[in-house]
Write a protein that holds these residues in place. Sequence first.
Motif, mmCIF file in Angstrom:
data_model
loop_
_atom_site.group_PDB
_atom_site.id
_atom_site.type_symbol
_atom_site.label_atom_id
_atom_site.label_comp_id
_atom_site.label_asym_id
_atom_site.label_seq_id
_atom_site.Cartn_x
_atom_site.Cartn_y
_atom_site.Cartn_z
ATOM 1 N N ALA A 190 -15.748 11.624 12.095
ATOM 2 C CA ALA A 190 -16.025 10.258 11.733
ATOM 3 C C ALA A 190 -17.283 9.522 10.754
ATOM 4 N N VAL A 191 -16.785 9.756 9.636
ATOM 5 C CA VAL A 191 -17.744 9.353 8.705
ATOM 6 C C VAL A 191 -18.705 8.131 9.212
ATOM 7 N N THR A 192 -20.114 8.015 9.851
ATOM 8 C CA THR A 192 -20.895 7.208 10.662
ATOM 9 C C THR A 192 -20.767 6.364 9.436
ATOM 10 N N LYS A 193 -21.874 4.184 10.382
ATOM 11 C CA LYS A 193 -21.768 3.544 9.257
ATOM 12 C C LYS A 193 -21.211 3.210 7.770
ATOM 13 N N SER A 194 -19.343 3.183 8.302
ATOM 14 C CA SER A 194 -18.779 3.263 7.612
ATOM 15 C C SER A 194 -18.875 1.696 7.182
ATOM 16 N N ASP A 195 -19.534 0.889 7.116
ATOM 17 C CA ASP A 195 -18.980 -0.931 6.592
ATOM 18 C C ASP A 195 -20.940 -0.540 5.613
ATOM 19 N N LEU A 196 -21.391 0.934 4.837
ATOM 20 C CA LEU A 196 -21.696 0.977 4.136
ATOM 21 C C LEU A 196 -21.295 0.583 2.801
ATOM 22 N N GLY A 197 -20.317 0.626 2.639
ATOM 23 C CA GLY A 197 -19.081 0.032 1.237
ATOM 24 C C GLY A 197 -19.504 1.507 0.864
ATOM 25 N N ALA A 198 -20.130 1.841 -0.776
ATOM 26 C CA ALA A 198 -19.287 2.728 -1.800
ATOM 27 C C ALA A 198 -19.713 4.130 -1.291
ATOM 28 N N PRO A 199 -21.025 4.112 -0.364
ATOM 29 C CA PRO A 199 -21.555 5.894 -0.359
ATOM 30 C C PRO A 199 -20.879 6.366 1.821
ATOM 31 N N ALA A 200 -20.108 4.815 2.099
ATOM 32 C CA ALA A 200 -18.912 5.726 2.779
ATOM 33 C C ALA A 200 -17.560 6.294 2.406
ATOM 34 N N ARG A 201 -17.615 5.464 1.457
ATOM 35 C CA ARG A 201 -15.823 5.672 0.473
ATOM 36 C C ARG A 201 -16.101 7.342 -0.061
ATOM 37 N N ARG A 202 -17.608 7.098 -0.558
ATOM 38 C CA ARG A 202 -17.817 9.092 -0.758
ATOM 39 C C ARG A 202 -17.687 9.511 -0.326
ATOM 40 N N ALA A 203 -18.349 9.435 1.225
ATOM 41 C CA ALA A 203 -19.199 10.626 1.642
ATOM 42 C C ALA A 203 -17.319 10.511 2.845
ATOM 43 N N ILE A 204 -16.173 10.256 2.616
ATOM 44 C CA ILE A 204 -15.129 10.070 3.161
ATOM 45 C C ILE A 204 -13.942 10.898 2.262
ATOM 46 N N SER A 205 -14.649 10.511 0.870
ATOM 47 C CA SER A 205 -13.639 11.360 -0.030
ATOM 48 C C SER A 205 -14.062 12.497 -0.287
ATOM 49 N N ASP A 206 -15.546 13.193 -0.218
ATOM 50 C CA ASP A 206 -15.962 14.517 -0.039
ATOM 51 C C ASP A 206 -15.796 15.465 0.711
ATOM 52 N N VAL A 207 -15.796 15.048 2.031
ATOM 53 C CA VAL A 207 -15.521 15.556 3.324
ATOM 54 C C VAL A 207 -13.374 16.016 3.387
ATOM 55 N N LYS A 208 -13.141 14.937 2.954
ATOM 56 C CA LYS A 208 -11.503 14.765 2.778
ATOM 57 C C LYS A 208 -11.213 16.239 1.360
ATOM 58 N N ASP A 209 -12.085 15.518 0.337
ATOM 59 C CA ASP A 209 -11.951 17.065 -0.478
ATOM 60 C C ASP A 209 -12.823 18.372 -0.302
ATOM 61 N N ALA A 210 -13.476 18.529 0.830
ATOM 62 C CA ALA A 210 -14.540 19.796 1.218
ATOM 63 C C ALA A 210 -12.772 20.451 2.074
ATOM 64 N N ILE A 211 -12.142 19.369 3.032
ATOM 65 C CA ILE A 211 -10.571 20.143 3.938
ATOM 66 C C ILE A 211 -9.864 20.711 3.420
ATOM 67 N N GLY A 212 -8.912 19.934 2.181
ATOM 68 C CA GLY A 212 -8.519 20.681 1.021
ATOM 69 C C GLY A 212 -8.548 21.874 0.776
ATOM 70 N N LEU A 213 -9.933 22.260 -0.008
ATOM 71 C CA LEU A 213 -10.461 23.613 -0.533
ATOM 72 C C LEU A 213 -10.089 24.218 0.238
ATOM 73 N N THR A 214 -10.049 24.416 1.628
ATOM 74 C CA THR A 214 -10.124 25.474 2.815
ATOM 75 C C THR A 214 -9.458 25.233 3.804
ATOM 76 N N GLN A 215 -8.511 24.688 3.402
ATOM 77 C CA GLN A 215 -7.474 24.131 4.286
ATOM 78 C C GLN A 215 -7.327 24.696 5.980
ATOM 79 N N ILE A 216 -8.283 24.350 6.499
ATOM 80 C CA ILE A 216 -8.856 24.285 7.728
ATOM 81 C C ILE A 216 -8.083 23.569 8.545
#
Length: 313
Positions: A190-216
């Motif tokens: 859960a990416v908290t404080k998602s109402d922050l806009g661009a920083p939240a969207r970037r964090a969500i994207s970063d985490v999804k990329d990390a999961i995609g790389l490791t395929q955990i």
Amino acid sequence: MTFPANLEDLRSGSKRALAQALAGLERNETDPGIVQLLSEAWADPKAHVIGVTGPPGVGKSSLVDILIKTWRGEGNSVGAVVVDPSSKVSGGALLGDRTRINTNPDDENVFVRSMAARDKLGGLSSMTAAASVLMRAVFDIVLIETVGVGQSETDIEHTADTVVFCVQPGSGDALQFMKAGIMEVPHIIAVTKSDLGAPARRAISDVKDAIGLTQIERDEWPTEVLGVSVQDLASIVALVRVLDRRWDWLSENQRRETIRRRNDEAYVSSAIKERFGRDGLELVQRLKAIQSGSPFSRVSRIAKAVNMELRDP
């Protein structure tokens, strides 16, 4: 006896009855009456046990608070264990997080209990796991909020059915998540404080990329990533629906039972190691300790066997 004599007493009693049981557990977790009560609760669970973890300041308590209110609004009973840092003087919980969770004291279907992390680096003492077993026999949902974790403090995965890891936008948490350790723990991020806009969207994207790389995948469950904000009820409801889906998934093909058996074994090993140290754990393995019964009765019987062995080597 200052705690309920059996599980029916606990279920039919008020929050006071549960508080008395937990107080008895904290006073002496080896008391035969407590061990019996824990064994009864272990044998008849009903709650989905959800761990909420993440770095300090990420908003775990605020999230737990709004989740409790959302579930109560849907008619579910909720119990919560809030694990706080321990006082260096008394060993008790400092109650830092508990003060941020506001519940109706007259509502018998919600119960929040603070517990100390004690000297456990992983953030959970053996009593936290025992408390969650008592509470999961009483409530529909049990939440465990841990002390803020780093990369290796991951005890929550051995206590909860589902682990929610909280990431805060713009704090570097997403980059830390990409490293080994905590990355292998959560079922939901859960990416908290998602109402922050661009920083939240970037964090969500970063985490999804990390999961995609490791395929955990945790227990064959594809890790879910979503943004949440306590200011946006729709995002909280979306998280609740993912948790509902996770519970339905766990109910299939003995998945929940498999996870809980693994957690039971982790509890037994941890409890024996706490009492007797690494040498005691090795002694237990040599003794081929009893495998039947609840983890609490097993720990009690193993402890007696180890004490006898130590007295008469």
